[in-house]
Design a protein around this motif. Sequence first.
Motif, PDB file in Angstrom:
ATOM      1  N   LEU A 281       0.817  -1.214   0.000  1.00  0.00           N
ATOM      2  CA  LEU A 281       0.000   0.000   0.000  1.00  0.00           C
ATOM      3  C   LEU A 281       0.853   1.268   0.000  1.00  0.00           C
ATOM      4  O   LEU A 281       0.314   2.368  -0.083  1.00  0.00           O
ATOM      5  CB  LEU A 281      -0.941   0.010   1.204  1.00  0.00           C
ATOM      6  CG  LEU A 281      -2.034  -1.056   1.200  1.00  0.00           C
ATOM      7  CD1 LEU A 281      -2.944  -0.884   2.413  1.00  0.00           C
ATOM      8  CD2 LEU A 281      -2.855  -0.999  -0.086  1.00  0.00           C
ATOM      9  N   ARG A 282       2.175   1.132   0.118  1.00  0.00           N
ATOM     10  CA  ARG A 282       3.044   2.295  -0.045  1.00  0.00           C
ATOM     11  C   ARG A 282       2.847   2.860  -1.459  1.00  0.00           C
ATOM     12  O   ARG A 282       2.849   2.104  -2.437  1.00  0.00           O
ATOM     13  CB  ARG A 282       4.509   1.928   0.172  1.00  0.00           C
ATOM     14  CG  ARG A 282       5.469   3.098  -0.043  1.00  0.00           C
ATOM     15  CD  ARG A 282       6.914   2.681   0.038  1.00  0.00           C
ATOM     16  NE  ARG A 282       7.352   2.422   1.407  1.00  0.00           N
ATOM     17  CZ  ARG A 282       8.591   2.036   1.729  1.00  0.00           C
ATOM     18  NH1 ARG A 282       9.497   1.830   0.772  1.00  0.00           N
ATOM     19  NH2 ARG A 282       8.908   1.833   2.999  1.00  0.00           N
ATOM     20  N   PHE A 283       2.676   4.147  -1.562  1.00  0.00           N
ATOM     21  CA  PHE A 283       2.455   4.875  -2.826  1.00  0.00           C
ATOM     22  C   PHE A 283       1.072   4.630  -3.426  1.00  0.00           C
ATOM     23  O   PHE A 283       0.754   5.162  -4.488  1.00  0.00           O
ATOM     24  CB  PHE A 283       3.509   4.533  -3.894  1.00  0.00           C
ATOM     25  CG  PHE A 283       4.931   4.630  -3.445  1.00  0.00           C
ATOM     26  CD1 PHE A 283       5.373   5.710  -2.707  1.00  0.00           C
ATOM     27  CD2 PHE A 283       5.842   3.628  -3.772  1.00  0.00           C
ATOM     28  CE1 PHE A 283       6.702   5.792  -2.296  1.00  0.00           C
ATOM     29  CE2 PHE A 283       7.174   3.714  -3.372  1.00  0.00           C
ATOM     30  CZ  PHE A 283       7.613   4.790  -2.632  1.00  0.00           C
TER      31      PHE A 283
ATOM     32  N   ASN B 261      12.305  11.862 -11.328  1.00  0.00           N
ATOM     33  CA  ASN B 261      12.606  12.002  -9.906  1.00  0.00           C
ATOM     34  C   ASN B 261      12.549  10.660  -9.191  1.00  0.00           C
ATOM     35  O   ASN B 261      13.431  10.321  -8.396  1.00  0.00           O
ATOM     36  CB  ASN B 261      11.617  12.987  -9.263  1.00  0.00           C
ATOM     37  CG  ASN B 261      11.878  14.427  -9.648  1.00  0.00           C
ATOM     38  OD1 ASN B 261      12.773  15.073  -9.112  1.00  0.00           O
ATOM     39  ND2 ASN B 261      11.113  14.937 -10.593  1.00  0.00           N
ATOM     40  N   PHE B 262      11.506   9.896  -9.465  1.00  0.00           N
ATOM     41  CA  PHE B 262      11.369   8.601  -8.796  1.00  0.00           C
ATOM     42  C   PHE B 262      12.489   7.659  -9.221  1.00  0.00           C
ATOM     43  O   PHE B 262      13.077   6.954  -8.384  1.00  0.00           O
ATOM     44  CB  PHE B 262      10.019   7.988  -9.121  1.00  0.00           C
ATOM     45  CG  PHE B 262       9.704   6.765  -8.293  1.00  0.00           C
ATOM     46  CD1 PHE B 262       9.155   6.892  -7.025  1.00  0.00           C
ATOM     47  CD2 PHE B 262       9.967   5.484  -8.776  1.00  0.00           C
ATOM     48  CE1 PHE B 262       8.877   5.773  -6.243  1.00  0.00           C
ATOM     49  CE2 PHE B 262       9.691   4.366  -8.014  1.00  0.00           C
ATOM     50  CZ  PHE B 262       9.139   4.509  -6.738  1.00  0.00           C
ATOM     51  N   THR B 263      12.824   7.655 -10.497  1.00  0.00           N
ATOM     52  CA  THR B 263      13.890   6.781 -10.979  1.00  0.00           C
ATOM     53  C   THR B 263      15.230   7.168 -10.374  1.00  0.00           C
ATOM     54  O   THR B 263      16.040   6.294 -10.005  1.00  0.00           O
ATOM     55  CB  THR B 263      13.962   6.835 -12.514  1.00  0.00           C
ATOM     56  OG1 THR B 263      12.740   6.291 -13.046  1.00  0.00           O
ATOM     57  CG2 THR B 263      15.133   6.032 -13.047  1.00  0.00           C
ATOM     58  N   ALA B 264      15.478   8.476 -10.233  1.00  0.00           N
ATOM     59  CA  ALA B 264      16.733   8.912  -9.618  1.00  0.00           C
ATOM     60  C   ALA B 264      16.808   8.479  -8.159  1.00  0.00           C
ATOM     61  O   ALA B 264      17.854   8.007  -7.686  1.00  0.00           O
ATOM     62  CB  ALA B 264      16.860  10.432  -9.735  1.00  0.00           C
TER      63      ALA B 264
ATOM     64  N   THR C  59       6.207  18.509   1.590  1.00  0.00           N
ATOM     65  CA  THR C  59       7.336  17.616   1.853  1.00  0.00           C
ATOM     66  C   THR C  59       7.494  17.346   3.344  1.00  0.00           C
ATOM     67  O   THR C  59       8.286  16.489   3.744  1.00  0.00           O
ATOM     68  CB  THR C  59       8.653  18.208   1.319  1.00  0.00           C
ATOM     69  OG1 THR C  59       8.918  19.457   1.980  1.00  0.00           O
ATOM     70  CG2 THR C  59       8.579  18.429  -0.190  1.00  0.00           C
ATOM     71  N   SER C  60       6.754  18.092   4.167  1.00  0.00           N
ATOM     72  CA  SER C  60       6.858  17.928   5.613  1.00  0.00           C
ATOM     73  C   SER C  60       5.553  18.400   6.244  1.00  0.00           C
ATOM     74  O   SER C  60       4.619  18.783   5.557  1.00  0.00           O
ATOM     75  CB  SER C  60       8.048  18.730   6.170  1.00  0.00           C
ATOM     76  OG  SER C  60       7.861  20.120   5.937  1.00  0.00           O
ATOM     77  N   GLY C  61       5.497  18.372   7.587  1.00  0.00           N
ATOM     78  CA  GLY C  61       4.331  18.877   8.307  1.00  0.00           C
ATOM     79  C   GLY C  61       3.465  17.768   8.877  1.00  0.00           C
ATOM     80  O   GLY C  61       3.619  16.591   8.563  1.00  0.00           O
TER      81      GLY C  61
ATOM     82  N   VAL D 223       7.957  11.931  -1.108  1.00  0.00           N
ATOM     83  CA  VAL D 223       7.866  10.816  -2.051  1.00  0.00           C
ATOM     84  C   VAL D 223       6.754   9.842  -1.666  1.00  0.00           C
ATOM     85  O   VAL D 223       6.146   9.202  -2.540  1.00  0.00           O
ATOM     86  CB  VAL D 223       9.214  10.072  -2.156  1.00  0.00           C
ATOM     87  CG1 VAL D 223       9.603   9.411  -0.833  1.00  0.00           C
ATOM     88  CG2 VAL D 223       9.183   9.034  -3.280  1.00  0.00           C
ATOM     89  N   PHE D 224       6.422   9.735  -0.390  1.00  0.00           N
ATOM     90  CA  PHE D 224       5.368   8.810   0.030  1.00  0.00           C
ATOM     91  C   PHE D 224       3.987   9.305  -0.402  1.00  0.00           C
ATOM     92  O   PHE D 224       3.081   8.507  -0.634  1.00  0.00           O
ATOM     93  CB  PHE D 224       5.419   8.616   1.543  1.00  0.00           C
ATOM     94  CG  PHE D 224       6.683   7.972   2.009  1.00  0.00           C
ATOM     95  CD1 PHE D 224       6.832   6.604   1.998  1.00  0.00           C
ATOM     96  CD2 PHE D 224       7.748   8.757   2.438  1.00  0.00           C
ATOM     97  CE1 PHE D 224       8.010   6.005   2.414  1.00  0.00           C
ATOM     98  CE2 PHE D 224       8.938   8.173   2.847  1.00  0.00           C
ATOM     99  CZ  PHE D 224       9.075   6.797   2.843  1.00  0.00           C
TER     100      PHE D 224
END
Length: 456
Positions: free
Chosen positions: A30-32, A232-235, A114-116, A146-147
């Motif tokens: 269930l990640r992503f 971005n994900f591939t990097a 990206t945070s919070g 990324v999540f």
Amino acid sequence: MLFNAIHLSAILDVRQFLGISYARPPVGQLRFAPPEDVVRIQVTINATSLPNSCMQQFSSGSTIYTAYETEFLISGGQSEDCLYLSIWTPSIAAIDRKGSPLPVFLYIPGGGLTSGGQNSMYKIPDKWVKRTQSHIVVVMNYRVDVFGFPNAAALSHQNPGLLDQRKAGWTYSNIAHFGGDPDRITLWGQSAGGASVANYPYAFADDPIVKGLIADSGATGIIAKSDPTHSNFTALAGLVGCSNMSAVNELHCVRRVNASTLENALSNYVINKQTPTISFTPTDDNITVFTNYTDRLTHGHLARLPLITGSNTNEGAGFVPYTPSGPGNATLVNTTLSIIACPVARDVARRDLAPELYPTYRYLYTGNFTNTSPVSWFGAYHSSELPLLFGTHDKYGPGNSTSFEYSVSQTMEALWLSFAECPGAGPKRFNMAFAEGGKALQLANAWPRLDQYCGL
């Protein structure tokens, strides 16, 4: 109810239900993935402490928030199992005295996507709820970085973090159990949360669930980026040992990487200023985020909900590195306009194409109080209105709140609450300024110099 009982935390006249799951833990496969309904069984929930925040990027940079205003940062731990919300509601006796269900704020925290998270001391609403005894506040966590916004080639949904926000619509189905009115929910957010609110009625035009919108210092123009090649994900995958794979295998591989390993790899890459740059915020998939918002409005793909939106006079102070003397007025002005004020102005101008369908109330916050802005160049910086709205301005920082600060705080709270009580009751359009010229609130003309600068 969906659960057998709740152990809750309480202060005088406020019941706090902290850390209630609204979706299954987004771990493993269930990640992503889009959030899934939580499976309810008859169990007792210990709802006495705020939940962990979602996994998020960290930074080594110094800002006004790390140097002075740490109460805006998250407290506590982080976890991939983070899809929880917390509820602050008046005492049962107060609800009984009202004789009818209460209006509800469903709050989306900021953090640049990206945070919070909800465990942030300046944004705890217990004092506000205690004082009014006439409304409920629900604050959510949602996946970030990324999540929440992976944009991986093998995924069919690229912005699960925005779907988390929608899934927190759990509130609609359950808030009556806490004394709330499911037909009077106002979706409210600030910064990235405000941008999410501004975006929400475009994404869920046909079934918005909520009845009103409040976007503090956030707009559709600051929410999206394009990465059609999913670079971005591939990097990032390459940084954690998932290189040179098909899209499907790449996704499977990254899903097996420890969450902390994944976040550490990304954060350290960014801190070390390696190239090419890697970032994860919502991508314009034309499902949840769009490339042309004006086109969606003109074709009717915008929920007909009233909106309060606006910005602060010195937003830029929150986006520059901290130095004792500040970056200079020109930098502050340009940063304020480009990052927040102009995107907000453009959202307002777009809604003004059909004001009879999309009532819009625009504000400017100018407050400069020494206990929340202790350095001269901070002024009405990004987020500085939140301690006044949440009623926490007198809890932290050097010095005491002034009588004028209390007046501005309670005026803003009263206006927000009046809107939540009946979002559609106001006029079709008005502008207002808070804390300007020694007045808590005054109606204002439009800000023509600002709009001219923004090309409007």
